[in-house]
Scaffold this active site. Sequence first.
Site, PDB file in Angstrom:
ATOM      1  N   GLU A   1      29.959  31.836   8.660  1.00  0.00           N
ATOM      2  CA  GLU A   1      30.454  33.406   8.212  1.00  0.00           C
ATOM      3  C   GLU A   1      31.418  33.909   9.052  1.00  0.00           C
ATOM      4  O   GLU A   1      30.892  34.088  11.179  1.00  0.00           O
ATOM      5  CB  GLU A   1      29.400  34.171   8.052  1.00  0.00           C
ATOM      6  CG  GLU A   1      28.504  33.988   6.931  1.00  0.00           C
ATOM      7  CD  GLU A   1      29.240  34.058   5.763  1.00  0.00           C
ATOM      8  OE1 GLU A   1      29.999  35.457   5.475  1.00  0.00           O
ATOM      9  OE2 GLU A   1      28.351  34.724   4.782  1.00  0.00           O
TER      10      GLU A   1
ATOM     11  N   HIS B   1      34.460  29.517   0.419  1.00  0.00           N
ATOM     12  CA  HIS B   1      33.380  29.413  -0.551  1.00  0.00           C
ATOM     13  C   HIS B   1      34.731  29.896  -2.247  1.00  0.00           C
ATOM     14  O   HIS B   1      34.094  29.677  -2.666  1.00  0.00           O
ATOM     15  CB  HIS B   1      33.103  30.992  -0.159  1.00  0.00           C
ATOM     16  CG  HIS B   1      31.414  31.513  -1.352  1.00  0.00           C
ATOM     17  ND1 HIS B   1      30.802  32.754  -0.749  1.00  0.00           N
ATOM     18  CD2 HIS B   1      30.714  31.060  -1.620  1.00  0.00           C
ATOM     19  CE1 HIS B   1      29.770  32.271  -1.409  1.00  0.00           C
ATOM     20  NE2 HIS B   1      29.734  31.112  -2.142  1.00  0.00           N
TER      21      HIS B   1
HETATM   22 ZN   LIG Z   1      31.116  33.294   1.012  1.00  0.00          ZN
END
Ligand SMILES: [Zn+2]
Length: 251
Positions: free
Chosen positions: A97, A139
């Site tokens: 992240e 993602h």
């Molecule tokens: Zn994500």
Amino acid sequence: MNKLSLYTTKNYSLNFDIKKRKPKQIKFLIFHYTGMKNEKNSIDRLLGYKSKVSCHYFIKSNGKILTIVPDLYVAWHAGISSWKNYKFLNKNSIGIEINNPGHNFKYKKFSKKQINSIIKLSKLLIKKYNIKNSNVLGHSDIAPDRKKDPGEKFPWKYLSKNNIGFWHDLASSYLLNKRNIKINNIEKKKFIKNLCKIGYPMNKNIKSNKYSKMITKAFQRRFRQELINGIIDQECLIISKNLTKKLNKFS
Ligand SMILES: [Zn+2]
């Protein structure tokens, strides 16, 4: 310090599968942005029970790296996702992240310090788990119907120069001449077929315009970052062809 270590601050999450996995199950590296205004709130969200989300590493705006879940535990970052024959990629991936407010809150450029940390961390993980460059993804690649992260400001081209992930080998001046040039329906089908070969998720709605637009946008966020319009033009087709050939050579 040995070559395969990197200083990170441990800040463990409560969200992970209890069962430990084997190193050889790790096959993918998945990048995300947090999509929240505030860095501390994003970290808290990844740590606490309520959210049911986590990741393995968190990269702060100042480049500092936090370990949120140790590599050999499955973190909850990918959700419903697929790539090639793989489904639900959490069990086979490491999730990173990166702090960035994302498309909902004035999407920003990633900082130099973040990019340097991404490079160091990725190199280490790719080497440690023998991850293929064709399995280094965003993602939005593995969940194009739901996700936009890490988005069109993510430096994929620069990372590929550092041997992280993959990119085409076409000159930008050549490609610019092909931008916005219309193609026919057969060529459009060819493009979608190429995306399927590259690994993008395909489903029963593959023939619908909505699905085609969505998957085209995901492709553009990754490989044609200057224009995200969901319209398949000659530039998109040419890039997809080049990537298909390149990836064929790898495997
Ligand atoms: Zn994500």
